[in-house]
Design a protein around this motif. Structure first.
Motif, short mmCIF file in Angstrom:
data_model
loop_
_atom_site.label_atom_id
_atom_site.label_comp_id
_atom_site.label_asym_id
_atom_site.label_seq_id
_atom_site.Cartn_x
_atom_site.Cartn_y
_atom_site.Cartn_z
N ALA A 27 0.83 -1.21 0.00
CA ALA A 27 0.00 0.00 0.00
C ALA A 27 0.87 1.25 0.00
O ALA A 27 0.57 2.24 -0.70
CB ALA A 27 -0.93 -0.01 1.21
N ARG A 28 1.94 1.24 0.76
CA ARG A 28 2.84 2.40 0.79
C ARG A 28 3.51 2.59 -0.57
O ARG A 28 3.66 3.71 -1.05
CB ARG A 28 3.89 2.23 1.89
N ALA A 29 3.89 1.49 -1.20
CA ALA A 29 4.60 1.58 -2.48
C ALA A 29 3.69 2.03 -3.62
O ALA A 29 4.16 2.67 -4.58
CB ALA A 29 5.22 0.21 -2.81
N LEU A 30 2.39 1.72 -3.54
CA LEU A 30 1.48 2.00 -4.65
C LEU A 30 1.06 3.47 -4.74
O LEU A 30 0.49 3.87 -5.76
CB LEU A 30 0.23 1.11 -4.52
N ARG A 31 1.29 4.27 -3.70
CA ARG A 31 0.92 5.69 -3.74
C ARG A 31 -0.56 5.85 -4.10
O ARG A 31 -0.91 6.48 -5.09
CB ARG A 31 1.77 6.46 -4.74
N LEU A 32 -1.43 5.30 -3.28
CA LEU A 32 -2.84 5.19 -3.63
C LEU A 32 -3.76 6.12 -2.86
O LEU A 32 -4.97 6.12 -3.08
CB LEU A 32 -3.30 3.74 -3.46
N THR A 33 -3.22 6.93 -1.93
CA THR A 33 -4.07 7.82 -1.16
C THR A 33 -4.43 9.06 -1.98
O THR A 33 -3.83 9.35 -3.01
CB THR A 33 -3.39 8.26 0.14
N ALA A 34 -5.42 9.83 -1.49
CA ALA A 34 -5.87 11.01 -2.22
C ALA A 34 -4.75 12.01 -2.47
O ALA A 34 -4.60 12.50 -3.61
CB ALA A 34 -7.03 11.66 -1.47
N PRO A 35 -3.90 12.37 -1.48
CA PRO A 35 -2.81 13.30 -1.79
C PRO A 35 -1.85 12.75 -2.84
O PRO A 35 -1.39 13.49 -3.71
CB PRO A 35 -2.11 13.48 -0.44
N ASP A 36 -1.57 11.44 -2.77
CA ASP A 36 -0.66 10.84 -3.73
C ASP A 36 -1.23 10.91 -5.14
O ASP A 36 -0.54 11.28 -6.10
CB ASP A 36 -0.39 9.38 -3.37
N VAL A 37 -2.49 10.51 -5.29
CA VAL A 37 -3.11 10.44 -6.62
C VAL A 37 -3.30 11.85 -7.18
O VAL A 37 -3.14 12.08 -8.39
CB VAL A 37 -4.44 9.67 -6.55
N LEU A 38 -3.62 12.82 -6.31
CA LEU A 38 -3.71 14.20 -6.77
C LEU A 38 -2.35 14.70 -7.24
O LEU A 38 -2.23 15.39 -8.26
CB LEU A 38 -4.24 15.08 -5.63
N ARG A 39 -1.31 14.36 -6.50
CA ARG A 39 0.04 14.80 -6.87
C ARG A 39 0.45 14.22 -8.23
O ARG A 39 1.15 14.88 -9.00
CB ARG A 39 1.03 14.36 -5.77
N LEU A 40 -0.01 13.01 -8.51
CA LEU A 40 0.31 12.39 -9.80
C LEU A 40 -0.54 12.94 -10.94
O LEU A 40 -0.29 12.63 -12.11
CB LEU A 40 0.11 10.88 -9.71
N GLY A 41 -1.56 13.74 -10.62
CA GLY A 41 -2.39 14.32 -11.66
C GLY A 41 -3.47 13.41 -12.19
O GLY A 41 -4.15 13.75 -13.16
N VAL A 42 -3.66 12.25 -11.59
CA VAL A 42 -4.69 11.32 -12.05
C VAL A 42 -6.07 11.83 -11.69
O VAL A 42 -7.04 11.60 -12.42
CB VAL A 42 -4.43 9.91 -11.48
N VAL A 43 -6.18 12.51 -10.56
CA VAL A 43 -7.44 13.19 -10.23
C VAL A 43 -7.20 14.69 -10.28
O VAL A 43 -6.08 15.17 -10.06
CB VAL A 43 -7.99 12.77 -8.86
N ASP A 44 -8.25 15.43 -10.57
CA ASP A 44 -8.15 16.88 -10.70
C ASP A 44 -8.32 17.61 -9.39
O ASP A 44 -7.82 18.72 -9.22
CB ASP A 44 -9.21 17.38 -11.68
N ALA A 45 -9.07 17.02 -8.47
CA ALA A 45 -9.34 17.69 -7.20
C ALA A 45 -9.82 16.66 -6.20
O ALA A 45 -10.27 15.56 -6.56
CB ALA A 45 -10.38 18.80 -7.37
N VAL A 46 -9.76 17.03 -4.94
CA VAL A 46 -10.19 16.16 -3.84
C VAL A 46 -11.36 16.83 -3.13
O VAL A 46 -11.34 18.03 -2.86
CB VAL A 46 -9.03 15.90 -2.87
N VAL A 47 -12.37 16.01 -2.83
CA VAL A 47 -13.52 16.48 -2.05
C VAL A 47 -13.25 16.15 -0.59
O VAL A 47 -13.06 14.97 -0.25
CB VAL A 47 -14.81 15.80 -2.51
N PRO A 48 -13.21 17.13 0.29
CA PRO A 48 -12.95 16.83 1.70
C PRO A 48 -14.10 16.04 2.32
O PRO A 48 -15.24 16.12 1.87
CB PRO A 48 -12.82 18.21 2.35
N GLU A 49 -13.77 15.29 3.36
CA GLU A 49 -14.77 14.54 4.12
C GLU A 49 -14.90 15.14 5.51
O GLU A 49 -14.00 15.85 5.99
CB GLU A 49 -14.37 13.07 4.22
N PRO A 50 -16.01 14.88 6.18
CA PRO A 50 -16.15 15.34 7.56
C PRO A 50 -15.06 14.74 8.44
O PRO A 50 -14.48 13.70 8.12
CB PRO A 50 -17.53 14.84 7.98
N SER A 51 -14.77 15.38 9.55
CA SER A 51 -13.80 14.85 10.50
C SER A 51 -14.25 13.45 10.92
O SER A 51 -15.39 13.25 11.32
CB SER A 51 -13.70 15.75 11.73
N GLY A 52 -13.35 12.48 10.82
CA GLY A 52 -13.70 11.10 11.11
C GLY A 52 -14.11 10.31 9.89
O GLY A 52 -14.42 9.13 9.99
#
Length: 585
Positions: A496-521
């Motif tokens: 999981a760490r190697a795949l760079r699959l979290t929202a910040p990672d995927v946004l940094r790679l340009g695969v997604v254009d933007a991230v929608v925040p979620e409520p706390s929790g």
């Protein structure tokens, strides 16, 4: 099961299914549905029109009645002209279909309603002419066409000319579809033969009344020809729904409301605004960056970096909102459309028409569940080929009707079973990707939970790709990666760490254009707040796309995906910043 009895109007009526003796007025108040067993008795055309349309709004279509024909001089027990004269006197109708204009809950429509009492609702030259005229009138007025079918098939007494009516009416339906005018067929009992194999099934939407029977060959013909035993409920509306042939099955009392909901979305889409006459074509307006009225985040530095393995586990949390949850909260007036029209209805894909605020949209998404029973029933959100074909059908419908498409992605991947491979899983995913690359409609995709492999990408070739902050998006599951590269399932956190699959990672790679925040929790902690953020994020991404001509949208969408992996781009080199966010600045 719908009994083969046409509605009469005596003081007392015995139900042919349960034998209950019913008071005629009570039966009429119940729309001729037996209150004891639910049997839907057959209706004549005028009764059906009164039930569906707003009072006083029905007007027959103008024009002379079609000429009576006896093209082959057919004689059975009676010459065909005598048989026509007798049935006209008995029914008070000139032919087996009644056509006109009306409104349904205020929505103008053109209607063609068949009457089984008239020679079994058979499709002859006059019926074909009348339904074709109705379709042409709908095209001229740009009003939805609603056809209510009740037929034993083509009219044998008119020979091969009756057969030709299947093509005549079908090409009139095709002209409506090409013009983006919605067409709806309402299947009632029975609908067989040439009607079933033409305008009952080649409309945009196919609705079936509870218990109605439909098929190309009737049960008696099948038994006599092939000597086959038929399964219980064969060719009933419920059978058709299970096998992906119809969009929905309705109780008679709900049909008017169902049609009103569909017409509200499908009949009057919001037209894209034209670009300024003096300006050269421009790229879509960028996603707003940290505006006070916007929710979308496009800078990876503004996002907390979660532990990747914990992010995977959180994205799989059964308490997270599903596609159906978001359709209940972030969208309005959702009507689900079922089936791939080829034989199946995959429960792992939910698709249909809805509204996002005041804007009509088509919505397609993976559906998991909140408990073991629902997860099993939905195949854990892993679609079969039928699911992707259903999604493609609704995308094409959206393009014809001028509707934007919103996809909600939450799947560990496409179903990997033997049956799926036999039915062409790879081809179904490939066709979905191919369709989306050229779809002439604005498309916004949102990864709401797991974005797993090609099963996710099949719904994510979009103009704007968003991702919830607690979602993950990856080429393969961490477990699959660990099994292949480390031969050790326990290495999943490392993968999981190697795949760079979290929202910040995927946004940094340009695969997604933007991230929608979620409520706390996370979204699971406050589903209503998560739905509000999702709704605002989709609206923020979709609104600027509506002003872009479709040809330009398709070109830019293809350019967007062409950049991935191009030598020298940030996404390929792995450096911070990427084609997606950089393009949007």
């Amino acid at each position: 099961m719908t009994a083969g009895v046409t509605v009469a109007d005596p003081a007392w009526v015995r139900c042919p299914v349960c034998s209950a003796l019913l008071y005629g007025k009570r039966l009429r108040r119940n729309l001729h549905v037996c209150p004891e067993c639910g049997n839907h008795q057959r209706l004549d055309a005028l009764t059906r029109i009164r039930q569906l349309t707003d009072p006083g709004t029905f007007r027959p279509l103008p024009g002379p009645p079609p000429e009576r024909l006896d093209p082959v001089g057919f004689v059975d027990l009676l010459p065909y002209p005598q048989r026509l004269t007798a049935v006209q006197a008995a029914t008070g109708l000139t032919e087996a279909v009644v056509c006109g204009e009306a409104t349904i809950a205020g929505h103008p429509v053109v209607l063609a309603v068949m009457d089984f009492r008239f020679l079994g609702g058979s499709l002859g030259c006059a019926v074909g002419e009348l339904v074709t005229r109705a379709a042409e009138h709908a095209l001229t007025r740009r009003r939805p066409l609603v056809v209510v079918t009740a037929s034993g098939g083509a009219r044998m007494q008119e020979g091969v000319l009756a057969l030709m009516q299947m093509a005549t009416v079908s090409q009139a339906i095709a002209a409506l579809r090409e013009a983006g005018v919605v067409t709806v067929s309402v299947i009632t009992d029975p609908t067989y033969g040439g009607v079933a194999a033409s305008f009952a099934m080649n409309t945009d939407l196919v609705l079936a009344e509870r218990g109605a029977r439909m098929g190309f060959a009737g049960p008696r013909v099948i038994r006599q020809t092939l000597r086959q035993e038929l399964p219980p409920g064969f060719q009933t509306a419920e059978f058709l729904l299970h096998h992906g042939q119809v969009d929905l099955v309705f109780e008679r009392g709900t049909l008017r409301g169902r049609l009103a909901a569909l017409l509200a979305v499908a009949a009057a889409p919001v037209a894209p605004a034209p670009p300024p006459a003096t300006a050269a074509p421009q790229d879509p307006a960028p996603v707003r960056r940290h505006a006070t009225d916007g929710v979308l985040l496009t800078a990876p530095a503004r996002l907390a970096q979660p532990d990747p393995w914990r992010a995977v586990q959180a994205a799989r949390d059964p308490a997270r909102p599903t596609t159906l949850d978001y359709l209940d909260t972030a969208f309005d007036g959702f009507t689900e459309l079922h089936g791939d029209r080829l034989g199946a209805d995959c429960p792992a894909i939910v698709a249909g028409l809805a509204r996002l605020g005041d804007r009509p949209v088509a919505v397609i998404g993976h559906q998991k569940g909140h408990d073991t029973g629902e997860l099993r029933a939905r195949n854990f959100g892993m679609p079969t080929p039928a699911g992707y074909r259903k999604a493609q059908r609704v995308m094409r419908l959206a393009a014809r009707l001028g509707l934007p498409v919103v996809t909600l992605i939450d799947t560990p991947g496409a179903y990997p079973g033997v049956a799926a491979e036999e039915q062409g899983q790879a081809g179904a995913i490939a066709e979905s990707i191919l369709l989306m690359t050229g779809l002439p409609a604005p498309v916004v995709a949102v990864v709401t939970g797991e974005g797993g492999s090609g099963g996710a990408l099949a719904l994510a070739v979009a103009d704007r790709v968003l991702m919830l902050s607690g979602a993950v998006y990856s080429v393969i599951s961490p477990e699959g990666c660990a099994a292949i590269l480390w031969n050790d399932p326990a290495a999943a956190p490392r993968a999981a760490r190697a795949l760079r699959l979290t929202a910040p990672d995927v946004l940094r790679l340009g695969v997604v254009d933007a991230v929608v925040p979620e409520p706390s929790g996370g979204a699971q902690s406050d589903p209503l707040a998560a739905a509000d953020l999702l709704r605002r994020g989709v609206d923020e991404a979709l609104t600027p796309l509506l002003a872009v001509p479709t040809a330009q949208l398709v070109r830019q969408r293809r350019d967007r995906f062409r950049r991935f992996g191009t030598p020298g781009t940030p996404a390929c080199s792995g450096t911070a910043g990427s084609p997606g966010p950089e393009r949007l600045r």
